[in-house]
Design an enzyme around this catalytic site. Structure first.
Site, short mmCIF file in Angstrom:
data_model
loop_
_atom_site.label_atom_id
_atom_site.label_comp_id
_atom_site.label_asym_id
_atom_site.label_seq_id
_atom_site.Cartn_x
_atom_site.Cartn_y
_atom_site.Cartn_z
CG ASP A 49 -0.39 -0.01 2.52
OD1 ASP A 49 0.85 -0.10 2.61
OD2 ASP A 49 -1.13 0.06 3.53
CB SER A 50 4.59 1.71 0.06
OG SER A 50 4.85 0.54 -0.68
CG ASP A 88 0.41 -4.09 2.15
OD1 ASP A 88 0.13 -4.76 3.15
OD2 ASP A 88 1.06 -3.02 2.19
CE LYS A 118 3.12 -5.82 4.03
NZ LYS A 118 2.51 -4.80 4.92
CD GLU A 187 7.69 -0.55 7.86
OE1 GLU A 187 6.68 -1.21 7.55
OE2 GLU A 187 7.91 0.60 7.43
O1 KIV Z 1 3.30 -1.06 1.64
C1 KIV Z 1 4.44 -1.44 1.78
O2 KIV Z 1 5.30 -1.34 0.90
C2 KIV Z 1 4.77 -2.07 3.05
C3 KIV Z 1 6.19 -2.04 3.45
C4 KIV Z 1 6.56 -0.68 3.94
C5 KIV Z 1 6.48 -3.05 4.47
O3 KIV Z 1 3.91 -2.50 3.76
#
Ligand code: KIV
Length: 287
Positions: A49-50, A88, A118, A187
């Site tokens: 979700d980044s 995610d 995740k 993290e």
């Molecule tokens: O969204 C993402 O890329 C993540 C990482 C920061 C672990 O959850």
């Protein structure tokens, strides 16, 4: 770009831990980058979700929607059919109820063909994890710095740096493994705490900013290639500087256009043989 790479299953990833082989994990949000990642032979991809910050320019991950995650996961899946892809779960896709969590995680599998999902949180999400596992979904936990709850953490801060906080993290890690979740991500956690957790757990414990003693590493692709400009966390290693390379290329393009040196003859489609000679006649018709 095709590869004869063999795709991991959750079993081969767990075998890597047992054999002491490091798992290489990278985020990816789009088709071309995922193709590069597959060609580079990476073990896993995360459609994180980044993407809210790295692709859409949001300040954080909270505004990201399920629909956005699905669209990006589909593109990554198409580009990297032989890589283990994790979707995610964005904010509010699993917090409300077990039913919503299963429905949204199920969308990742049905619509985007990911291999696992995740979700962030320790003890407080174990009920959700049970619900996902009961639905037959492979689950990766995520504890330590959990960006979706950064408000409660007082910002994007490393976790586990005091004894009390380290104890809470260890308890969370044990609680996640106890559910039957197959992977765990730590993290921004001190390496000495992360190393202890990785040795204590049977499942692979991956690190993003949690030091070298974990069973594998994750990094955000936009950080790795020097594309993300807003800030650079301490745990990032930049392997190239795409921002400079691309900006320089754009400046050269602008200079060429302004100077009239682009396009050159080799960039032009000339008229077919025997047709060009007839052009003056055609032009005359329009005079
Ligand atoms: O969204 C993402 O890329 C993540 C990482 C920061 C672990 O959850």
């Amino acid at each position: 770009m095709t590869t004869d790479k063999k795709k991991h299953s959750i079993h081969t990833l767990q075998e890597m831990k047992r054999e002491g082989k490091k798992i290489v994990w990278l985020t990816s949000y789009d088709f071309p980058t995922a193709q590069f990642a597959e060609a580079a032979g990476l073990d896993m991809l995360l459609v994180g979700d980044s993407l809210g910050m790295c692709v859409y320019g949001y300040e954080g991950t909270v505004p990201v929607t399920m629909d956005q995650c699905i669209v990006h996961s589909e593109a990554v899946r198409r580009a990297a059919p032989n890589t283990f892809v994790v979707g995610d779960m964005p904010f509010l896709s699993y917090q409300v109820s077990d039913e919503e969590a299963v429905r949204n995680a199920g969308r990742f599998l049905k619509e985007a063909g990911v291999d696992a999902v995740k979700l962030e949180g320790g003890k407080r999400v174990t009920r959700r994890i049970h619900a996902l596992l009961d639905a037959g979904i492979v689950v990766c936990g995520h504890i330590g710095l959990t960006p979706q709850s950064s408000g409660q953490l007082g910002g994007h801060k490393a976790q586990g740096r005091t004894i009390d906080s380290a104890r809470a993290l260890i308890e969370d890690a044990l609680a996640i493994e106890e559910t039957g979740a197959q992977l765990l991500l730590l993290e921004a956690v001190p390496p000495e705490v992360a190393g202890f957790i990785a040795r204590k757990l049977r499942i692979p414990v991956l690190s993003i900013g949690a030091g070298p003693e974990c069973d594998g590493q994750l990094i955000i692709v936009s950080d790795l290639i020097g594309q993300f400009q807003a800030f650079t966390p301490k745990f990032v290693k930049k392997y190239c500087d795409v921002a400079t390379t691309v900006t320089d290329a754009m400046k050269s393009y602008a200079a060429d256009v302004r100077a009239g040196t682009f396009p050159a003859d080799e960039h032009c489609y000339h008229m077919l043989k025997g047709e060009g000679e007839r052009l003056p006649e055609l032009m005359k018709e329009f005079e």
